[in-house]
Scaffold this motif. Structure first.
Motif, mmCIF file in Angstrom:
data_model
loop_
_atom_site.group_PDB
_atom_site.id
_atom_site.type_symbol
_atom_site.label_atom_id
_atom_site.label_comp_id
_atom_site.label_asym_id
_atom_site.label_seq_id
_atom_site.Cartn_x
_atom_site.Cartn_y
_atom_site.Cartn_z
ATOM 1 N N ASP A 1 1.133 5.303 -3.586
ATOM 2 C CA ASP A 1 0.992 6.766 -3.572
ATOM 3 C C ASP A 1 2.318 7.437 -3.222
ATOM 4 O OD1 ASP A 1 -1.629 6.582 -4.296
ATOM 5 O OD2 ASP A 1 -2.421 6.804 -2.263
ATOM 6 N N LYS A 2 2.981 6.905 -2.203
ATOM 7 C CA LYS A 2 4.268 7.470 -1.797
ATOM 8 C C LYS A 2 5.303 7.317 -2.908
ATOM 9 C CE LYS A 2 3.992 7.003 3.236
ATOM 10 N NZ LYS A 2 4.635 6.412 4.440
ATOM 11 N N SER B 1 4.710 7.078 -6.146
ATOM 12 C CA SER B 1 4.348 7.987 -7.230
ATOM 13 C C SER B 1 4.760 9.416 -6.918
ATOM 14 C CB SER B 1 2.835 7.927 -7.487
ATOM 15 O OG SER B 1 2.453 6.639 -7.918
ATOM 16 N N GLU B 2 4.564 9.828 -5.665
ATOM 17 C CA GLU B 2 4.958 11.180 -5.248
ATOM 18 C C GLU B 2 6.469 11.358 -5.365
ATOM 19 O OE1 GLU B 2 3.496 11.728 -1.337
ATOM 20 O OE2 GLU B 2 1.373 11.677 -1.920
ATOM 21 N N LYS C 1 0.829 -1.217 0.000
ATOM 22 C CA LYS C 1 0.000 0.000 0.000
ATOM 23 C C LYS C 1 0.861 1.265 0.000
ATOM 24 C CE LYS C 1 -3.398 -2.907 0.589
ATOM 25 N NZ LYS C 1 -4.207 -3.339 -0.576
#
Length: 311
Positions: free
Chosen positions: A83-84, A86-87, A80
């Motif tokens: 997101d991190k 991708s950032e 999970k």
């Protein structure tokens, strides 16, 4: 010269024997390829101090074609952390491609990069080495994976750097297809730059044999794909590479692989080389046997004629 040609004939014979053994036990053999960050620092930057980060690994069973992959992207998805990730990729993308003011947007720090990528890379390598431990008796067909820059030892080193305990694969379980093609066909079997201008003998062999390689990226392109966050493209390339290598192995085994090697490149010019060709070609061997039988018959007839004329 003669001794070197004889030595090459013997090495070629050993190579062919080993290749046949792997093919016969294909269910216990895997093709392996992995991708990594660039080996070189970008223009204007200092040389890279750390070892090259691994980004994805794929292994394909030579018999069944079943393929297993590990990647930083998959590890991020399972934990999970997408997101991190991708950032981080967005923050580190070349500023010129982001359409923003460089004074406003700054790349992520080295510490921040390590905090996010290190655990993901560790998880990826842990999965790979767990597989390797369960299949340590298998043979691994690879392309130039032979040193600390790019190879099995490079994977082992990266896992140690990240706190892991790698499984050491024995050298007799590794089959470097790139080197063995040189053993079989000579150094001129394929150019280092393909007809389409792509770098590396692998690309040349692909083009010579018209092997499908739609998604296969060159090394620098794979590194760029990771930097740009093109994870699907990177995974497709890694998967395509193991498929291509399996194809090349099969063609090498059934002797249908097309190369630029001449007869001399393949076999040399020493009489021992000619005998080696005959031994591995039933048609030529049959012709030699037939010629020998005819010669013996002629000599026999001449001997009988001499005996009769003596009486």
């Amino acid at each position: 010269m003669a001794s070197s040609e004889i030595s090459r004939v013997r090495e070629r014979s050993k190579c062919r024997k080993r290749l046949n053994e792997i093919y016969d036990e294909a269910i216990n053999a895997y093709v392996i390829h992995y991708s990594c960050e660039s080996f070189y620092a970008p223009d204007g930057h200092s040389p890279l101090a750390n070892s090259t980060r691994v980004t994805s690994i794929a292994v394909r069973n030579l018999k069944s074609g079943q393929t297993k992959t590990w990647s930083i992207h998959k590890s991020a998805e399972l934990s999970k952390q997408l997101d991190k990730l991708s950032e981080l990729i967005k923050a580190n993308a070349p500023l010129a491609t982001q359409g923003k003011n460089p004074e406003i947007l700054r790349p992520a720090s080295t510490t921040r990069i390590s905090e996010i990528l290190d655990p993901l890379e560790h998880d990826m390598l842990k999965g790979y080495f767990s597989f390797l431990q369960d299949h340590s008796d298998s043979t691994y067909v690879h392309w130039n994976m032979r040193d600390d820059n790019y190879g099995f030892s490079a994977l082992e080193h990266r896992f140690r750097v990240l706190g892991g305990n790698p499984v050491m694969l024995q050298d007799n379980k590794k089959f470097d297809l790139a080197r063995e093609l040189i053993t079989l066909f000579g150094k001129r079997y394929a150019p280092h730059t393909s007809p389409k201008g792509r770098k590396g003998r692998l690309m040349s062999v692909i083009e010579l044999n018209k092997i499908a390689d739609t998604d296969a990226l060159q090394g620098a392109e794979e590194a760029a794909a990771f930097v740009n966050g093109e994870f699907i493209k990177l995974q497709q390339s890694t998967l395509r590479k193991v498929d291509v290598l399996s194809n090349i192995f099969d063609r090498t085994h059934d002797k249908s692989l097309k190369t630029n090697a001449s007869f001399t490149d393949r076999y040399g010019i020493h009489p021992v080389a000619i005998l080696e060709v005959a031994r591995n070609n039933p048609v030529i061997l049959g012709l030699i046997f037939l010629a020998g039988a005819l010669a013996a018959a002629v000599r026999y007839k001449e001997s009988i004629g001499s005996i009769i004329s003596w009486f």
